[in-house]
Design a protein around this motif. Structure first.
Motif, mmCIF file in Angstrom:
data_model
loop_
_atom_site.group_PDB
_atom_site.id
_atom_site.type_symbol
_atom_site.label_atom_id
_atom_site.label_comp_id
_atom_site.label_asym_id
_atom_site.label_seq_id
_atom_site.Cartn_x
_atom_site.Cartn_y
_atom_site.Cartn_z
ATOM 1 N N TRP A 5 0.690 -1.309 -0.023
ATOM 2 C CA TRP A 5 0.084 -0.080 -0.018
ATOM 3 C C TRP A 5 0.879 1.186 0.121
ATOM 4 O O TRP A 5 0.473 2.153 -0.854
ATOM 5 C CB TRP A 5 -1.084 -0.128 1.308
ATOM 6 C CG TRP A 5 -2.014 -1.174 1.256
ATOM 7 C CD1 TRP A 5 -1.549 -2.143 1.948
ATOM 8 C CD2 TRP A 5 -3.008 -1.268 0.563
ATOM 9 N NE1 TRP A 5 -2.792 -3.139 1.763
ATOM 10 C CE2 TRP A 5 -3.763 -2.532 0.820
ATOM 11 C CE3 TRP A 5 -3.816 -0.399 -0.344
ATOM 12 C CZ2 TRP A 5 -4.960 -2.858 0.318
ATOM 13 C CZ3 TRP A 5 -5.068 -0.768 -0.972
ATOM 14 C CH2 TRP A 5 -5.584 -2.169 -0.643
ATOM 15 N N LEU A 6 1.949 1.441 0.745
ATOM 16 C CA LEU A 6 2.655 2.602 1.014
ATOM 17 C C LEU A 6 3.568 2.933 -0.130
ATOM 18 O O LEU A 6 4.603 3.762 -0.113
ATOM 19 C CB LEU A 6 3.320 2.535 2.343
ATOM 20 C CG LEU A 6 2.359 2.632 3.571
ATOM 21 C CD1 LEU A 6 2.980 2.483 4.837
ATOM 22 C CD2 LEU A 6 1.597 3.922 3.540
ATOM 23 N N ASP A 7 3.732 1.513 -1.168
ATOM 24 C CA ASP A 7 4.699 2.063 -2.107
ATOM 25 C C ASP A 7 3.977 2.199 -3.394
ATOM 26 O O ASP A 7 4.278 2.767 -4.219
ATOM 27 C CB ASP A 7 5.608 0.670 -2.330
ATOM 28 C CG ASP A 7 6.714 0.706 -1.018
ATOM 29 O OD1 ASP A 7 6.987 1.587 -0.613
ATOM 30 O OD2 ASP A 7 7.177 -0.487 -0.726
ATOM 31 N N ASP A 15 -1.384 5.431 -4.525
ATOM 32 C CA ASP A 15 -1.338 6.672 -4.407
ATOM 33 C C ASP A 15 -1.974 7.245 -3.280
ATOM 34 O O ASP A 15 -1.757 8.267 -2.266
ATOM 35 C CB ASP A 15 -1.490 7.346 -5.574
ATOM 36 C CG ASP A 15 -0.600 7.350 -6.583
ATOM 37 O OD1 ASP A 15 0.756 7.099 -6.268
ATOM 38 O OD2 ASP A 15 -0.761 7.593 -7.896
ATOM 39 N N GLU A 16 -3.367 6.792 -3.112
ATOM 40 C CA GLU A 16 -4.199 7.154 -2.026
ATOM 41 C C GLU A 16 -3.586 6.733 -0.722
ATOM 42 O O GLU A 16 -3.726 7.428 0.361
ATOM 43 C CB GLU A 16 -5.502 6.653 -2.155
ATOM 44 C CG GLU A 16 -6.356 7.066 -3.332
ATOM 45 C CD GLU A 16 -5.975 6.313 -4.726
ATOM 46 O OE1 GLU A 16 -6.719 6.911 -5.717
ATOM 47 O OE2 GLU A 16 -5.164 5.596 -4.762
ATOM 48 N N ALA A 17 -2.739 5.713 -0.655
ATOM 49 C CA ALA A 17 -2.372 5.256 0.872
ATOM 50 C C ALA A 17 -1.118 6.329 1.034
ATOM 51 O O ALA A 17 -0.938 6.500 2.371
ATOM 52 C CB ALA A 17 -1.980 3.807 0.813
ATOM 53 N N ASP A 65 1.402 10.595 4.234
ATOM 54 C CA ASP A 65 2.012 11.828 4.169
ATOM 55 C C ASP A 65 1.490 12.977 5.016
ATOM 56 O O ASP A 65 1.928 13.607 5.726
ATOM 57 C CB ASP A 65 2.229 12.327 2.900
ATOM 58 C CG ASP A 65 3.235 11.578 1.933
ATOM 59 O OD1 ASP A 65 4.022 10.800 2.627
ATOM 60 O OD2 ASP A 65 3.217 11.624 0.713
ATOM 61 N N HIS A 66 -0.001 12.933 4.900
ATOM 62 C CA HIS A 66 -0.849 13.649 5.676
ATOM 63 C C HIS A 66 -0.620 13.546 7.027
ATOM 64 O O HIS A 66 -0.517 14.488 8.022
ATOM 65 C CB HIS A 66 -2.170 13.650 5.315
ATOM 66 C CG HIS A 66 -3.190 14.657 5.963
ATOM 67 N ND1 HIS A 66 -3.240 16.210 5.751
ATOM 68 C CD2 HIS A 66 -3.902 14.400 6.833
ATOM 69 C CE1 HIS A 66 -3.926 16.749 6.458
ATOM 70 N NE2 HIS A 66 -4.621 15.582 7.433
ATOM 71 N N TYR A 100 -0.668 -0.957 10.464
ATOM 72 C CA TYR A 100 -1.828 0.085 10.558
ATOM 73 C C TYR A 100 -2.845 -0.083 9.507
ATOM 74 O O TYR A 100 -4.079 -0.064 9.983
ATOM 75 C CB TYR A 100 -1.110 1.344 10.813
ATOM 76 C CG TYR A 100 -2.038 2.454 11.186
ATOM 77 C CD1 TYR A 100 -2.220 2.871 12.676
ATOM 78 C CD2 TYR A 100 -2.973 3.045 10.294
ATOM 79 C CE1 TYR A 100 -2.919 3.777 13.098
ATOM 80 C CE2 TYR A 100 -3.827 3.984 10.725
ATOM 81 C CZ TYR A 100 -3.832 4.493 12.191
ATOM 82 O OH TYR A 100 -4.575 5.451 12.693
ATOM 83 N N LEU A 101 -2.676 -0.146 8.339
ATOM 84 C CA LEU A 101 -3.501 -0.016 7.419
ATOM 85 C C LEU A 101 -4.264 -1.406 7.085
ATOM 86 O O LEU A 101 -5.375 -1.383 6.709
ATOM 87 C CB LEU A 101 -2.721 0.119 6.004
ATOM 88 C CG LEU A 101 -2.098 1.549 5.536
ATOM 89 C CD1 LEU A 101 -1.309 1.599 4.402
ATOM 90 C CD2 LEU A 101 -3.288 2.785 5.576
ATOM 91 N N THR A 102 -3.425 -2.547 7.675
ATOM 92 C CA THR A 102 -4.435 -3.861 7.591
ATOM 93 C C THR A 102 -5.354 -3.781 8.619
ATOM 94 O O THR A 102 -6.572 -4.116 8.568
ATOM 95 C CB THR A 102 -3.158 -4.861 7.918
ATOM 96 O OG1 THR A 102 -2.243 -5.128 6.956
ATOM 97 C CG2 THR A 102 -4.253 -6.425 8.336
ATOM 98 N N ASN A 103 -5.046 -2.951 9.965
ATOM 99 C CA ASN A 103 -6.189 -3.087 10.841
ATOM 100 C C ASN A 103 -7.154 -2.088 10.410
ATOM 101 O O ASN A 103 -8.471 -2.389 10.588
ATOM 102 C CB ASN A 103 -5.495 -2.419 12.162
ATOM 103 C CG ASN A 103 -4.748 -3.292 12.909
ATOM 104 O OD1 ASN A 103 -4.998 -4.497 12.635
ATOM 105 N ND2 ASN A 103 -4.027 -3.105 13.997
ATOM 106 N N LEU A 104 -6.993 -1.029 9.692
ATOM 107 C CA LEU A 104 -7.766 -0.032 9.284
ATOM 108 C C LEU A 104 -8.844 -0.561 8.212
ATOM 109 O O LEU A 104 -10.003 -0.583 8.435
ATOM 110 C CB LEU A 104 -7.171 1.265 8.695
ATOM 111 C CG LEU A 104 -8.106 2.370 8.412
ATOM 112 C CD1 LEU A 104 -7.171 3.687 8.347
ATOM 113 C CD2 LEU A 104 -8.716 2.305 6.822
#
Length: 456
Positions: free
Chosen positions: A70-72, A75-77, A82-83, A96-100
């Motif tokens: 996701w982080l590579d 783009d949305e991730a 970055d935000h 973190y994204l897996t949990n989300l």
């Protein structure tokens, strides 16, 4: 209180809301047509006032989510991460994204077409995380604590509950321990503990020890011995980690008790009194043996001996002996000068009798003397002419009251700083009145039920 309500944590972030919307849309587009692998799990399901481990097979979103970089590659991730980094100095990773995503779409992908209605809640969870308010939920089936109502509130975010039909309390990967399907703990029929906690709570640091704080507070307040048989921790926000504790070995618990609405404030008061004395340790012992390592004085030894006394209630010589040891650990070690054992009954009678209006000092002393007599008979090979079942319960009540008195004295007075002057108080009127004056604001009924030793 809604465990997912973080409305008061911080102001809303409109840009974050847009980024969450875009992230979820992008993730849904990637995942919606993926053939999810199936996995076999054991769910702990509530049914008919009890809970059972039920083996099921379901789709599993987790492996598919973890396979995407996701982080590579998304783009949305990347924009989302970055935000968080620029606005909050907060870094996220794949976990973190897996949990989300599992929260947004469901562990089985069952919400992948309806996630939009959850976006506001998900954003609030993220805001909680970036402000250090990550939250998780603990579920622990209990043994030895019956509940007649649906739930009893102990403090904000802490409840004892009855098992509700259709509620999934936790999930285990298979194969599960043989204890589960061998029948020893396949069915839970007492109650369960539900706790909401944040990332700064002891439960987030060392759950296996911290759960003892709650079970021992319940045990001490109600007069039994309560143990967690299984512990599930599930993340509510995405910084928290899932955690599961193996099942109990099935060691006998001892003396069961019942909780009512009236007991909730008493258990809360017990937690408030004991929590400052609870410390994490390197000794991973379970209740009641953890008390010696996790609690500091003045009552750590006494709590530990109380747990042993209740744990051996069916062996009268053991339970009476441990209760006497608990009283000695308080009245011999924490009083002024050298206190011989023969003085423990009258010291305890004076202190507890003056601290608890419903306890008669002479009766307290008499019960402790009877306990000493029986203990000495057994210690020297004698056999008593009766089973001391009622005496056991009275001695337990005395020990519990004594533990509360000593912790209260240590918290709110300076009487223990140089040793409690009980010997002087018995012979000197001025000292006696000084000790009584310090105890005037103590009320043991704020912490425990007083069922024994009522004066006539």
């Amino acid at each position: 209180m809604d465990i997912s309500d973080f409305a008061d944590v911080a102001d809303s972030d409109d840009q974050l809301e847009e980024l969450v919307h875009d992230l979820l849309d992008a993730a849904a587009d990637i995942l919606v047509d993926v053939d999810l692998p199936r996995t076999q799990v054991s769910e702990l399901q509530g049914t008919g006032g009890e809970a059972k481990h039920v083996r099921i097979e379901r789709p599993s979103l987790g492996p598919v989510v973890r396979d995407v970089e996701w982080l590579d590659d998304v783009d949305e991730a990347i924009d989302f991460a970055d935000h968080l980094s620029e606005e909050y100095d907060y870094s996220i990773d794949q976990h973190y994204l897996t949990n989300l995503f599992k929260d947004s779409f469901g562990r089985a992908g069952q919400h992948i077409d309806s996630y939009q209605e959850q976006e506001d809640r998900i954003t609030k969870n993220i805001i909680a995380d970036v402000h250090g308010q990550g939250k998780a939920e603990l579920i622990a089936p209990l043994e030895g604590l019956d509940i007649e109502t649906d739930r009893v509130r102990i403090r904000d975010g802490v409840e004892v509950r009855d098992y509700e039909d259709g509620v999934v309390l936790g999930e285990d990967s298979l194969p599960l321990m043989s204890d589960t399907f061998g029948g020893r703990h396949r069915v839970y029929n007492d109650s369960y503990l539900r706790i909401e906690f944040t990332e700064n709570d002891l439960l987030a640091k060392v759950p296996m020890q911290a759960i003892n704080l709650y079970t021992l507070a319940i045990s001490l307040s109600l007069g039994g011995l309560v143990r967690d048989l299984r512990t599930y921790i599930s993340p509510v926000t995405y910084s928290m980690h899932k955690w599961g504790r193996k099942m109990s070995s099935g060691q006998p618990t001892g003396f069961g008790v019942e909780i009512t609405e009236k007991n909730g404030p008493q258990i809360q008061a017990t937690l408030d009194l004991l929590e400052p004395y609870f410390e994490l340790s390197s000794e991973p012992y379970e209740t009641p043996y953890a008390a010696f390592y996790n609690f500091s004085g003045p009552g750590n030894l006494a709590i530990s001996h109380y747990g042993r006394a209740i744990n051996t209630w069916s062996i009268p010589d053991n339970t009476v002996t441990f209760t006497i040891l608990g009283l000695e650990s308080l009245f011999i070690q924490l009083t002024a000068g050298e206190t011989p054992s023969r003085d423990v009954p009258r010291y305890a009678g004076f202190l507890i009798g003056n601290a608890v209006d419903m306890f008669d000092p002479i009766t307290v002393a008499d019960y402790i003397s009877s306990g000493y007599e029986l203990r000495n008979q057994w210690a020297h090979g004698g056999k008593p002419d009766r089973e001391p079942s009622e005496l056991e319960a009275w001695l337990w009540a005395i020990l519990r009251a004594a533990i509360y008195v000593f912790y209260w004295l240590d918290t709110y007075t300076s009487l223990l700083d140089q040793g409690l002057p009980l010997g002087d108080a018995l012979i000197d009127g001025e000292t006696r009145e000084s000790v009584k004056a310090e105890l005037d604001t103590f009320d043991v009924t704020e912490y425990m039920e007083v069922e024994y030793l009522k004066s006539d």
